[in-house]
Write a protein that holds these residues in place. Structure first.
Motif, PDB file in Angstrom:
ATOM      1  N   ILE A   2      -6.141  12.385   9.393  1.00 15.94           N
ATOM      2  CA  ILE A   2      -5.622  11.048   9.686  1.00 15.94           C
ATOM      3  C   ILE A   2      -5.375  10.973  11.191  1.00 15.94           C
ATOM      4  O   ILE A   2      -4.571  11.744  11.730  1.00 15.94           O
ATOM      5  CB  ILE A   2      -4.326  10.776   8.909  1.00 15.94           C
ATOM      6  N   LEU A  46      -0.844   1.529   7.491  1.00 14.12           N
ATOM      7  CA  LEU A  46       0.530   1.379   7.023  1.00 14.12           C
ATOM      8  C   LEU A  46       1.459   1.305   8.232  1.00 14.12           C
ATOM      9  O   LEU A  46       1.369   2.132   9.142  1.00 14.12           O
ATOM     10  CB  LEU A  46       0.938   2.575   6.168  1.00 14.12           C
ATOM     11  N   SER A  84       7.248   7.207   4.340  1.00 12.63           N
ATOM     12  CA  SER A  84       5.841   7.367   4.723  1.00 12.63           C
ATOM     13  C   SER A  84       5.119   8.267   3.732  1.00 12.63           C
ATOM     14  O   SER A  84       3.994   7.969   3.313  1.00 12.63           O
ATOM     15  CB  SER A  84       5.722   7.977   6.129  1.00 12.63           C
ATOM     16  N   CYS A  87       4.396   6.366   0.465  1.00 10.75           N
ATOM     17  CA  CYS A  87       3.288   5.403   0.621  1.00 10.75           C
ATOM     18  C   CYS A  87       1.936   6.109   0.755  1.00 10.75           C
ATOM     19  O   CYS A  87       0.948   5.688   0.140  1.00 10.75           O
ATOM     20  CB  CYS A  87       3.538   4.502   1.831  1.00 10.75           C
ATOM     21  N   LEU A  88       1.889   7.175   1.536  1.00  7.27           N
ATOM     22  CA  LEU A  88       0.631   7.907   1.703  1.00  7.27           C
ATOM     23  C   LEU A  88       0.205   8.574   0.400  1.00  7.27           C
ATOM     24  O   LEU A  88      -0.977   8.586   0.061  1.00  7.27           O
ATOM     25  CB  LEU A  88       0.763   8.937   2.832  1.00  7.27           C
ATOM     26  N   ALA A  91      -1.330   5.949  -1.777  1.00 10.06           N
ATOM     27  CA  ALA A  91      -2.677   5.593  -1.293  1.00 10.06           C
ATOM     28  C   ALA A  91      -3.691   6.645  -1.731  1.00 10.06           C
ATOM     29  O   ALA A  91      -4.784   6.320  -2.214  1.00 10.06           O
ATOM     30  CB  ALA A  91      -2.673   5.445   0.227  1.00 10.06           C
ATOM     31  N   VAL A  92      -3.347   7.908  -1.598  1.00  8.26           N
ATOM     32  CA  VAL A  92      -4.245   8.998  -2.031  1.00  8.26           C
ATOM     33  C   VAL A  92      -4.441   8.952  -3.546  1.00  8.26           C
ATOM     34  O   VAL A  92      -5.554   9.085  -4.036  1.00  8.26           O
ATOM     35  CB  VAL A  92      -3.701  10.371  -1.584  1.00  8.26           C
TER      36      VAL A  92
END
Length: 97
Positions: A2, A46, A84, A87-88, A91-92
């Protein structure tokens, strides 16, 4: 991997990302949609607010959508690094379905 990029003007950087087809998703406790309801599978960025203060007005207005992290019990907010991570992780998870 990332990429991590530091910018001088966040609103301008967000607009540039949007022009390149990246959807900007901001986090806000009062958002109507939860992180679990949001579509996090496409090209997204994000945006996380400062602990305690959240997103600044201009940053919030520059987002394409806002999401929240549902809280249980007495907890009213999360540390920004924890938020964070939540949220990550979501997403994954969505991208593996």
């Amino acid at each position: 991997v990332i990429p991590f990029i530091q910018v001088t003007n966040l609103a301008r950087a967000m607009k540039d990302l949007q022009e390149r087809g990246v959807w900007i998703t901001g986090t806000a406790g009062e958002a109507d949609q939860s992180v679990y309801q949001a579509d996090l599978k496409g090209s997204i960025a994000l945006v996380m607010g400062a602990e305690g203060k959240g997103l600044r007005r201009l940053t919030r207005e520059s987002c394409d959508s806002l999401i929240n992290i549902p809280m249980a019990g007495e907890v009213s907010s999360l540390n920004v690094s924890v938020a964070s991570g939540v949220c990550l992780f979501e997403a994954v998870r969505q991208r593996q379905l």
